[in-house]
Write an enzyme that holds these catalytic residues in place. Structure first.
Site, short mmCIF file in Angstrom:
data_model
loop_
_atom_site.label_atom_id
_atom_site.label_comp_id
_atom_site.label_asym_id
_atom_site.label_seq_id
_atom_site.Cartn_x
_atom_site.Cartn_y
_atom_site.Cartn_z
N GLU A 153 0.62 -1.61 -0.09
CA GLU A 153 0.09 0.31 0.26
C GLU A 153 0.94 0.85 0.06
O GLU A 153 1.12 2.04 0.96
CB GLU A 153 -1.13 -0.19 1.43
N GLU A 355 -5.22 -9.12 1.42
CA GLU A 355 -5.77 -8.31 2.55
C GLU A 355 -7.54 -8.47 2.85
O GLU A 355 -7.70 -7.24 1.82
CB GLU A 355 -5.21 -6.62 3.14
#
Length: 779
Positions: A153, A355
């Site tokens: 991320e 995720e």
């Protein structure tokens, strides 16, 4: 609902969130060690990794995605610490011995502080240091780790860490955020080259990708958009998604992005010739982290969100739908849309959901942790993945976030994402129902034919050895039950994790399915909040099958009628917007025994559950902004001191000044602009060297702007002005007003959800929502 052969099931974690041992065996400090005060223990995974690998094995997963701590491997950013690599050596061996494939992520936000001190991610050199780090880790682990992810991320690391200051290292510079984003991508490219040169089998990276849409499109994806809304959606998609996808996969930045970056940075000098070729390395796998969509609409007066430089004129919206405990909307079909989009735009790319998970409030009972909400969340998102696969998306696996309840970054230990509950006082791990459910899904390679059900009245009755009707009487608080039986029922309720609902109560209690929405006369500037409450509370409660009765509380006689209406059993619950001045209506309604929720913190906080904003924290942010700008003679215009909101804002202002070694200068006013102007004139008369004014409301701040002009002062050159509330006028003053934004729609949604929780018999606590400083020309 079976999944393809070879589908990878797994779980994900990150080093800083679980390892602890932050000074063990030569580990150096990371930027998160400096950013957080309470972090050292985490889950003590560093010492308990063998037991945790046992938990992973028990789940039956085929892959475990962990991250390597850069600060553990290269504490000073340069010299390798063999003891740090030894830990990951042992972990990988333990995983392989358990039959679990190790997936290594090299960067999950924990930059060594030594490299931050040298410039951090805004510095180009950090990308080259990352390549050296990647090579060092692969040299030790590459013979056993097959799949490598370079980054996790990068948007979060760049824009929350360097743009908004909400994550480590806490910088607040749009230019630093864009430079960091580019250098993180460059680090990926250099790191991927280093890994491939060393013989890595599979190299990928992980992005948090969110579909961007308007509130109307959440329920109707095909909904046509007005031109201005379409532009807002496209712009945020560029900032959130395409800024990373296109350099990685196409070797170029989107044309729409470059002017935004150039405005923020002054030029594009940090993007050098050859950079995009380096970034555009072949990817074996793209990791997709998905939690919730981004919901936006055009709002011409809206300033840019600090986390989204370039988002001027775009409002980030809350939608009336189910949410997690973090307030994130639950929209599983957006995961289907996202995976379809990626496979449509990049048809040769393999995808993996790296995720996906949710924070919910877990209750530990005698026979387990019955996290039905989390099970539902995971099941619906797995259905979304399966639907995308049916549509041709190349999804190769699904990894739950996360194995253990852990240290959730800036939110500390209060967030619970884990499949396993962790008692942080003892470090004891306990499986939740979601862990057992996920284990069964993996064993069958498919979702179960039936969905999990909440414990029912019958479950409690069987456990307590009483009738269903007796349980219902206890749940409804009826007196005609002996103390001994009541104790047995309540013990059974706790043991099985039973949550009463309206249907259970209706067995013995007449229910109207009506809710009173009691409105006071709004204060000046309070119309937007009142309108939002009416809109969202009505929407959510009617969606839950409730009928809404609007009642106006503006006179003593109206108060009497409202109390009589409630005492007559005409409503099941009350949402109360109290008047600005203290009165006894909330107290009188609380005594009726009908569930009440209140907008705004009452003087007696134990009176009824309430929804409020962090008034003290907002005042701290406003005052610290003025201090950071070099202002040292700061006055405050206080609204009426019988208002709890004003008291809290004054408390926050005083606390921020005290930390800076300064004393407050106060002038008191009522709620009008005229009184704000008069109070500002008094402040300037008392101290002509005053260089800033913080006003307790926007109305008072608008008055302060007028008072400054009347005194011949320029704003902000001579006098900076900050308000509180971000009312409609704030962006239209001259100059536009710096102010503290309160989340209007979020308060309204929280009120509705809080009342539904009370109606279902759940324990309820006050909800205090964060505020945000909006910097405009007046400061």
């Amino acid at each position: 609902m079976s999944f393809p052969d070879g589908f990878v099931w797994g779980v994900s974690t990150s080093a800083f969130q679980i390892e602890g041992a932050t000074s063990a065996d030569g580990r150096g400090p990371s930027i998160w060690d400096a950013f957080l005060a309470d972090h050292a223990g985490a889950c003590d995974h560093y010492h308990r990794y063998r037991d945790d690998v046992g938990l992973i094995r028990d789940l039956g997963v085929s892959a475990y995605r962990f991250s390597v701590s850069w600060a553990r491997v290269l504490p000073d950013g340069e010299k390798v610490n063999p003891a740090g690599l030894d830990f990951y050596d042992r972990l990988v061996d333990e995983l392989l011995g358990a039959g679990v494939a190790p997936y290594a992520t090299l960067y999950h936000w924990d930059l060594p502080q030594a490299l931050e001190d040298l410039g951090g991610w805004p510095s180009r050199d950090t990308a080259h240091r990352f390549a050296d780090y990647a090579a060092a880790v692969h040299e030790r682990l590459g013979d056993r780790v097959d799949t490598w992810f370079t980054l996790n991320e990068p948007w979060v690391a760049a824009f929350l860490g360097y743009g908004a200051g909400r994550h480590a290292p806490g910088r607040t510079s749009p230019a630093d955020a864009f430079r960091s984003a580019h250098h993180l991508l460059l680090a990926h490219g250099l790191g991927a080259r280093a890994l491939r040169a060393a013989g890595a089998a599979k190299v990928g990276t992980v992005l948090n990708i969110s579909p961007v849409m308007t509130p109307a499109q959440v329920g109707d994806p095909a909904r046509p958009l007005a031109e201005e809304d379409a532009e807002a959606v496209a712009r945020i998609d560029v900032l959130a998604n395409r800024q990373f996808l296109e350099p990685l996969l196409r070797g170029a930045y989107p044309d729409e992005l470059l002017p935004v970056v150039e405005r923020a940075c002054g030029d594009l000098g940090h993007v050098r010739d050859g950079d995009l070729e380096i970034i555009n390395q072949p990817l074996d796998l793209l990791g997709v982290n998905y939690y919730t969509p981004l919901v936006v609409q055009a709002q011409p007066s809206e300033p840019a969100d600090p986390a989204w430089p370039g988002s001027e004129g775009v409002l980030f919206c809350t939608v009336p739908t189910a949410v997690t405990a973090m307030g994130w909307p639950i929209v599983p079909d957006c995961l289907t849309r996202l995976l379809r989009r990626l496979s449509g735009e990049y048809p040769d790319l393999d995808l993996m959901v790296t995720e996906n998970g949710a924070d919910f409030v877990d209750v530990v009972t005698g026979d387990g942790i019955h996290d039905v909400d989390r099970v539902h969340f995971l099941e619906e998102h797995l259905r979304a993945v399966r639907s995308a696969i049916d549509d041709g998306a190349r999804v190769r696996g699904y990894l739950v976030w996360t194995l253990l309840d852990n240290l959730e970054w800036a939110d500390g230990y209060r967030r619970k994402f884990g499949l396993y509950h962790v008692d942080f006082a003892t470090q004891r791990r306990r499986p939740k129902d979601s862990a057992l459910w996920y284990r069964d899904v993996i064993r069958r390679g498919a979702l179960p034919p039936t969905r999990p059900k909440r414990p029912t009245l019958e479950t409690v009755a069987a456990r307590a050895g009483v009738s269903r009707a007796t349980v219902s009487r206890v749940v409804n608080g009826e007196a005609a039950v002996s103390a001994q039986v009541r104790a047995a029922v309540l013990r059974a309720v706790n043991e099985v994790g039973y949550v009463p609902n309206a249907a259970a109560r209706s067995l013995v209690t007449r229910r109207t399915n009506a809710v009173a929405l009691v409105l006071s006369v709004p204060r000046p500037g309070g119309d937007a909040l009142t309108a939002a409450v009416v809109q969202y509370v009505t929407s959510v409660l009617e969606g839950a099958g409730k009928h809404i009765t609007l009642m106006l509380a503006d006179t003593a006689e109206s108060h009497r009628r409202i109390v009589a209406h409630v005492e007559a059993g005409q409503v099941d619950g009350i949402v109360l917007l109290p008047p600005e001045r203290a009165d006894t209506l909330a107290e009188r309604l609380a005594r009726t025994g009908v569930p009440v929720v209140l907008l705004g913190k009452p003087a007696i906080t134990s009176l009824v559950p309430y929804v409020d904003v962090d008034n003290a924290g907002g005042a701290v942010a406003a005052t610290e902004h003025l201090l950071a700008a070099g202002r040292r003679r700061i006055g405050m215009v206080c609204g009426p001191m019988d208002l709890v909101t004003v008291q809290d804002r004054l408390e926050g202002h005083r606390a921020a000044l005290a930390r800076a070694g300064l004393r407050p200068h106060l002038a008191f006013a009522d709620l009008t602009r005229d009184s704000g102007a008069a109070a500002t004139r008094r402040l300037l008369a008392d101290d002509p060297s005053l260089d800033a004014v913080f006003a307790a409301t926007d109305q008072l701040a608008v008055g302060a702007l007028r008072g400054a002009r009347e005194a011949g002062l320029r704003v902000p050159e001579d006098l900076a002005v900050v308000g509180f509330g971000d009312g409609d006028a704030a962006s239209a003053t001259t100059p536009a007003l710096t102010t503290v934004r309160v989340p209007v729609a979020d308060q309204a949604l929280a009120l509705a959800r809080l009342l539904l929780s009370r109606l279902e018999g759940r324990s309820t606590t006050p909800v205090v929502l964060p505020t945000r400083l909006v910097v405009r020309e007046s400061a």
